[in-house]
Each structure stands twice: as C-alpha cells, then as structure tokens.
Design a protein around this motif. Structure first.
Motif, PDB file in Angstrom:
ATOM      1  N   ASP A 291      15.731  -1.308  10.415  1.00 17.63           N
ATOM      2  CA  ASP A 291      15.980  -1.947   9.120  1.00 17.63           C
ATOM      3  C   ASP A 291      14.669  -2.133   8.356  1.00 17.63           C
ATOM      4  OD1 ASP A 291      18.690  -2.047   9.653  1.00 17.63           O
ATOM      5  OD2 ASP A 291      18.673  -4.162  10.258  1.00 17.63           O
ATOM      6  N   HIS A 292      13.613  -2.484   9.082  1.00 19.37           N
ATOM      7  CA  HIS A 292      12.286  -2.632   8.470  1.00 19.37           C
ATOM      8  C   HIS A 292      11.811  -1.291   7.904  1.00 19.37           C
ATOM      9  CE1 HIS A 292       8.245  -4.050   7.746  1.00 19.37           C
ATOM     10  NE2 HIS A 292       7.731  -3.282   8.690  1.00 19.37           N
ATOM     11  N   GLY A 293      12.048  -0.220   8.641  1.00 24.11           N
ATOM     12  CA  GLY A 293      11.673   1.109   8.180  1.00 24.11           C
ATOM     13  C   GLY A 293      12.459   1.525   6.946  1.00 24.11           C
ATOM     14  N   ALA A 294      13.750   1.211   6.924  1.00 25.19           N
ATOM     15  CA  ALA A 294      14.583   1.534   5.759  1.00 25.19           C
ATOM     16  C   ALA A 294      14.105   0.757   4.533  1.00 25.19           C
ATOM     17  CB  ALA A 294      16.050   1.228   6.055  1.00 25.19           C
ATOM     18  N   ALA A 295      13.741  -0.509   4.733  1.00 27.38           N
ATOM     19  CA  ALA A 295      13.237  -1.314   3.612  1.00 27.38           C
ATOM     20  C   ALA A 295      11.913  -0.760   3.101  1.00 27.38           C
ATOM     21  CB  ALA A 295      13.074  -2.770   4.044  1.00 27.38           C
ATOM     22  N   ALA A 296      11.035  -0.354   4.009  1.00 28.69           N
ATOM     23  CA  ALA A 296       9.745   0.224   3.610  1.00 28.69           C
ATOM     24  C   ALA A 296       9.948   1.534   2.860  1.00 28.69           C
ATOM     25  CB  ALA A 296       8.863   0.443   4.840  1.00 28.69           C
ATOM     26  N   LEU A 297      10.882   2.370   3.337  1.00 32.04           N
ATOM     27  CA  LEU A 297      11.176   3.626   2.658  1.00 32.04           C
ATOM     28  C   LEU A 297      11.760   3.370   1.281  1.00 32.04           C
ATOM     29  CD1 LEU A 297      11.317   6.709   2.627  1.00 32.04           C
ATOM     30  CD2 LEU A 297      13.503   6.525   3.852  1.00 32.04           C
ATOM     31  N   ASN A 298      12.650   2.398   1.178  1.00 24.69           N
ATOM     32  CA  ASN A 298      13.242   2.044  -0.106  1.00 24.69           C
ATOM     33  C   ASN A 298      12.166   1.571  -1.097  1.00 24.69           C
ATOM     34  OD1 ASN A 298      15.666   1.671  -1.738  1.00 24.69           O
ATOM     35  ND2 ASN A 298      15.146  -0.502  -1.624  1.00 24.69           N
ATOM     36  N   THR A 299      11.242   0.750  -0.628  1.00 20.92           N
ATOM     37  CA  THR A 299      10.144   0.267  -1.470  1.00 20.92           C
ATOM     38  C   THR A 299       9.286   1.422  -1.954  1.00 20.92           C
ATOM     39  OG1 THR A 299      10.101  -1.880  -0.370  1.00 20.92           O
ATOM     40  CG2 THR A 299       8.086  -1.213  -1.494  1.00 20.92           C
ATOM     41  N   GLU A 300       8.968   2.343  -1.059  1.00 17.34           N
ATOM     42  CA  GLU A 300       8.140   3.494  -1.434  1.00 17.34           C
ATOM     43  C   GLU A 300       8.879   4.407  -2.404  1.00 17.34           C
ATOM     44  OE1 GLU A 300       4.729   6.093  -1.387  1.00 17.34           O
ATOM     45  OE2 GLU A 300       5.106   3.955  -1.203  1.00 17.34           O
ATOM     46  N   ALA A 301      10.167   4.627  -2.187  1.00 19.09           N
ATOM     47  CA  ALA A 301      10.954   5.466  -3.107  1.00 19.09           C
ATOM     48  C   ALA A 301      10.985   4.836  -4.501  1.00 19.09           C
ATOM     49  CB  ALA A 301      12.371   5.666  -2.565  1.00 19.09           C
ATOM     50  N   ALA A 302      11.120   3.516  -4.567  1.00 21.85           N
ATOM     51  CA  ALA A 302      11.118   2.818  -5.860  1.00 21.85           C
ATOM     52  C   ALA A 302       9.757   2.944  -6.537  1.00 21.85           C
ATOM     53  CB  ALA A 302      11.492   1.355  -5.672  1.00 21.85           C
ATOM     54  N   ARG A 303       8.687   2.836  -5.763  1.00 16.77           N
ATOM     55  CA  ARG A 303       7.333   2.977  -6.314  1.00 16.77           C
ATOM     56  C   ARG A 303       7.130   4.375  -6.889  1.00 16.77           C
ATOM     57  NH1 ARG A 303       2.469   4.972  -5.447  1.00 16.77           N
ATOM     58  NH2 ARG A 303       3.099   6.087  -3.583  1.00 16.77           N
TER      59      ARG A 303
ATOM     60  N   LYS B 176       0.853  -1.186   0.000  1.00 16.54           N
ATOM     61  CA  LYS B 176       0.000   0.000   0.000  1.00 16.54           C
ATOM     62  C   LYS B 176       0.891   1.239   0.000  1.00 16.54           C
ATOM     63  CE  LYS B 176      -3.310   2.182   3.055  1.00 16.54           C
ATOM     64  NZ  LYS B 176      -3.948   2.073   4.357  1.00 16.54           N
ATOM     65  N   PRO B 177       0.571   2.241  -0.828  1.00 18.92           N
ATOM     66  CA  PRO B 177       1.388   3.468  -0.830  1.00 18.92           C
ATOM     67  C   PRO B 177       1.416   4.120   0.553  1.00 18.92           C
ATOM     68  CG  PRO B 177      -0.130   3.450  -2.695  1.00 18.92           C
ATOM     69  CD  PRO B 177      -0.513   2.296  -1.806  1.00 18.92           C
ATOM     70  N   MET B 178       2.539   4.722   0.886  1.00 18.13           N
ATOM     71  CA  MET B 178       2.690   5.432   2.153  1.00 18.13           C
ATOM     72  C   MET B 178       1.985   6.772   2.094  1.00 18.13           C
ATOM     73  SD  MET B 178       6.610   5.372   3.455  1.00 18.13           S
ATOM     74  CE  MET B 178       7.305   3.768   3.739  1.00 18.13           C
ATOM     75  N   ARG B 179       1.507   7.190   3.232  1.00 19.92           N
ATOM     76  CA  ARG B 179       1.010   8.565   3.331  1.00 19.92           C
ATOM     77  C   ARG B 179       2.218   9.498   3.248  1.00 19.92           C
ATOM     78  NH1 ARG B 179      -2.453   7.903   8.676  1.00 19.92           N
ATOM     79  NH2 ARG B 179      -1.813   5.748   8.626  1.00 19.92           N
ATOM     80  N   GLU B 180       1.991  10.662   2.692  1.00 22.52           N
ATOM     81  CA  GLU B 180       3.101  11.596   2.486  1.00 22.52           C
ATOM     82  C   GLU B 180       3.837  11.955   3.781  1.00 22.52           C
ATOM     83  OE1 GLU B 180       4.155  15.333  -0.380  1.00 22.52           O
ATOM     84  OE2 GLU B 180       2.145  15.268   0.471  1.00 22.52           O
TER      85      GLU B 180
END
Length: 114
Positions: free
Chosen positions: A78-90, A3-7
């Motif tokens: 690490d989980h937060g960094a992975a989530a941020l990386n996924t959102e940046a890629a999206r 799911k996309p992250m809120r801004e």
C-alpha cells in the motif's frame, strides 16, 4: 514535497501495480510499459528490489521452484502504491505545466527572452 523517484524505480513499481511478478517478468513488463525506453539489467533490478523492499514499497509475494530454479515474486505494498500515485501526479503536473508553456509559445511565437 517528496523527492522525485528515479526512473527505474518508477517503472518497477508501475510493473507491479496490477499483479505480483518475478524478476524476469518485471524486466519484461518494464520494457513493454516504457515502450523500450527502459531496459533493466538483472543486477540493477535485484539491487533495486532489495532497496525497495527495505523501504517498504514492495514485499515478497511468494517463492516458487520452476524447472529446478527458485523464482521469487514481488508485489506492491500500500505504501508503494501511494508513492507511485504521488510520483504519477507529480509527473502529470509537470507535463501540464510544459503543455501550458508550449501553448503560450504557439500563440505568441515572438523572440525568446532570458
């Protein structure tokens, strides 16, 4: 697909990507990184920090007392960094798609179709 992250979530995690920060430091960093597009209020920030902590995206780094006031620092997990990386890629993929569509428009600026 995630799911996309809120801004605000995206910007809070981005503000913590390089180093731990306390609440006011996060607010300042979000404003700077977003070039003034996003300005967090303290109430919004602390509710988001509690939620992100519960989700395991960030954790408390340390607590300090500065001029008699408590100051809590947060850091990205690490989980937060992975989530941020996924959102940046999206977001990057979305931007590439929009760019391709705009390029096609410049080459073929004919009438719009539905």
């Amino acid at each position: 697909m995630a799911k996309p992250m809120r801004e605000p979530t995206f910007w809070i995690l981005t503000a913590l990507a390089r180093s731990p920060r306390h609440g006011y430091g996060i607010i300042q960093e979000v404003t700077a990184l977003s070039e003034g597009q996003v300005t967090l209020q303290a109430g919004t920030l602390y509710a988001a920090l509690d939620r992100l902590h519960a989700e395991g995206l960030l954790e408390v780094d340390r607590d300090e007392k500065v001029d008699g006031r408590d100051r809590r620092y947060y850091r990205l997990t690490d989980h937060g960094a992975a989530a941020l990386n996924t959102e940046a890629a999206r977001l990057a993929a979305n931007a590439r798609t929009a760019g391709r569509q705009l390029e096609g428009r410049r080459r073929n600026p004919g009438p719009a179709t539905a």
